[in-house]
Design a protein around this motif. Structure first.
Motif, mmCIF file in Angstrom:
data_model
loop_
_atom_site.group_PDB
_atom_site.id
_atom_site.type_symbol
_atom_site.label_atom_id
_atom_site.label_comp_id
_atom_site.label_asym_id
_atom_site.label_seq_id
_atom_site.Cartn_x
_atom_site.Cartn_y
_atom_site.Cartn_z
ATOM 1 N N GLU A 1 4.251 -1.969 -3.569
ATOM 2 C CA GLU A 1 3.652 -0.630 -3.402
ATOM 3 C C GLU A 1 2.903 -0.168 -4.644
ATOM 4 O O GLU A 1 2.102 0.761 -4.578
ATOM 5 N N GLN A 2 3.155 -0.768 -5.795
ATOM 6 C CA GLN A 2 2.512 -0.315 -7.021
ATOM 7 C C GLN A 2 0.991 -0.403 -6.912
ATOM 8 O O GLN A 2 0.479 -1.326 -6.286
ATOM 9 N N ARG B 1 3.879 4.116 2.666
ATOM 10 C CA ARG B 1 3.223 3.562 1.483
ATOM 11 C C ARG B 1 2.922 2.080 1.667
ATOM 12 O O ARG B 1 1.867 1.592 1.225
ATOM 13 N N ALA B 2 3.813 1.346 2.308
ATOM 14 C CA ALA B 2 3.538 -0.073 2.572
ATOM 15 C C ALA B 2 2.303 -0.219 3.462
ATOM 16 O O ALA B 2 1.478 -1.119 3.251
ATOM 17 N N SER C 1 -6.329 8.887 -4.762
ATOM 18 C CA SER C 1 -4.894 8.850 -4.514
ATOM 19 C C SER C 1 -4.584 9.481 -3.165
ATOM 20 O O SER C 1 -5.357 10.271 -2.629
ATOM 21 N N VAL C 2 -3.431 9.098 -2.622
ATOM 22 C CA VAL C 2 -2.918 9.692 -1.385
ATOM 23 C C VAL C 2 -1.840 10.687 -1.770
ATOM 24 O O VAL C 2 -0.880 10.349 -2.470
ATOM 25 N N ALA C 3 -1.995 11.914 -1.326
ATOM 26 C CA ALA C 3 -1.126 13.009 -1.757
ATOM 27 C C ALA C 3 0.325 12.787 -1.333
ATOM 28 O O ALA C 3 0.600 12.197 -0.284
ATOM 29 N N THR D 1 5.080 10.483 3.407
ATOM 30 C CA THR D 1 4.788 9.390 2.490
ATOM 31 C C THR D 1 6.066 8.698 2.007
ATOM 32 O O THR D 1 6.330 8.599 0.802
ATOM 33 N N ASP D 2 6.823 8.189 2.975
ATOM 34 C CA ASP D 2 8.013 7.413 2.635
ATOM 35 C C ASP D 2 7.601 5.965 2.357
ATOM 36 O O ASP D 2 6.420 5.616 2.345
ATOM 37 N N ARG D 3 8.577 5.102 2.141
ATOM 38 C CA ARG D 3 8.266 3.727 1.728
ATOM 39 C C ARG D 3 7.507 2.954 2.806
ATOM 40 O O ARG D 3 6.703 2.066 2.477
#
Length: 334
Positions: A63-64, A26-27, A13-15, A21-23
């Motif tokens: 993003e899921q 994450r994209a 996982s990425v902390a 770690t905004d949207r």
């Protein structure tokens, strides 16, 4: 996402990282790995109850698997925030019991909760009752003068008794007095052996380790020692291709999503175009991409062009393509 695949995703996982770690981040990370579990920035429970949920909680289905991390200690607020998080589509809501900043101390949440395991257990029970999402916890091995050999198992016993099945342990103490948040990520010594012993002591818990992991090879080594998952923070942000580019193949034995960092850059063009069309700025996306070529020919030119030009009014995809061309030119000359 079902329970089994969420467990599988948490092998790497990425902390959650504030301001990072905004949207858009994450994209970008999702473009490189289909499988790694991603986290939001920490959002306080009070902010979820009283703030702009679209801005705070909004994410794209692509993003899921993505998890929401919240901070707080008020039982009612935690329960309501977890309920809202589940309604927004998060499959996991994670309670932050590890952040050492002054702000979280004054609000009685974050790492200070290591001193109040019974309160954490009550909060988790309230969250589990209210939410459809799985409730997890992220913690430290202890704080200040606590003896981690005593404080960590006591904490884990409390959260396990509240129904939590997955815990991420940052393998450092947090010093709430005398160290800054940055120093708390680097100065207190790591104790991986303690976390490994906790896995032996609590075999029913799915335990991920966090702290000081800088390479995918190190993550593989920790998994081979019996831990259930590894969470990587700064290295995944600073050297995203090195961590995520081969993660699907090496962690899950699945084909990699992309062939190299150049393809990762191009994969972001549709996201960038959509963001610009909605009134956003190029820099809001590309600031997360500066480390894409870290350690490779052309990295300096890539960073320079994006840093200097992406924040200019009207900056568009042409800036990204120019930065990519600079990488290719430097690589040919190397």
């Amino acid at each position: 996402m079902n329970e089994i695949s969420l467990l599988e995703a948490s092998r790497l996982s990425v902390a959650p990282m504030m301001d990072w770690t905004d949207r858009h981040c994450r994209a970008f990370h999702r473009a490189m790995s289909r499988r790694a579990l991603l986290y939001t920035e920490m959002v306080t429970a009070a902010a979820i109850l009283h703030g702009d949920c679209d801005r705070l909680l909004g994410f794209a289905e692509a993003e899921q698997p993505v998890a929401l991390q919240i901070g707080g200690s008020d039982l009612r607020e935690l329960a309501e925030a977890a309920r809202i998080g589940g309604e927004w589509g998060y499959t996991e809501v994670n309670l932050n019991c590890g952040c050492p900043s002054d702000r979280v101390q004054s609000g009685c949440f974050g790492a200070v909760l290591m001193e109040r395991p019974d309160l954490v257990a009550q909060g988790v029970r309230a969250m589990r009752t209210a939410s459809s999402a799985e409730i997890t916890v992220k913690c430290r091995i202890g704080v200040d003068d606590q003896d981690p050999e005593e404080s960590l198992p006591r904490f884990l016993e409390a959260v396990a008794g509240s129904g939590v099945r997955r815990v991420t342990v940052h393998a450092r103490k947090a010093w709430l007095q005398g160290l800054s948040p940055k120093e708390n990520r680097e100065v207190p010594p790591l104790d991986y052996d303690l976390v490994l012993r906790m896995k032996e002591r609590f075999p029913e818990l799915h335990i991920s380790i966090n702290g000081g992991v800088r390479t995918l090879a190190h993550a593989e080594h920790l998994l081979a020692q019996g831990l259930d998952g590894v969470m990587i923070g700064r290295a995944a942000y600073d050297q995203p291709w090195d961590i995520l580019g081969d993660a699907d193949l090496r962690i899950w034995a699945e084909p990699a999503s992309l062939t190299g960092p150049e393809e990762a850059a191009r994969a972001m063009i549709p996201h960038i175009e959509a963001h610009l069309a909605s009134g956003g700025r190029l820099h809001q996306v590309t600031r997360h991409m500066l480390g894409l070529f870290a350690g490779r020919p052309g990295a300096r030119g890539w960073r320079r062009i994006l840093s200097e030009e992406a924040n200019r009014p009207g900056a568009g995809v042409d800036v990204l393509l120019r930065a990519l061309a600079s990488v290719q030119t430097d690589r040919a000359a190397a």
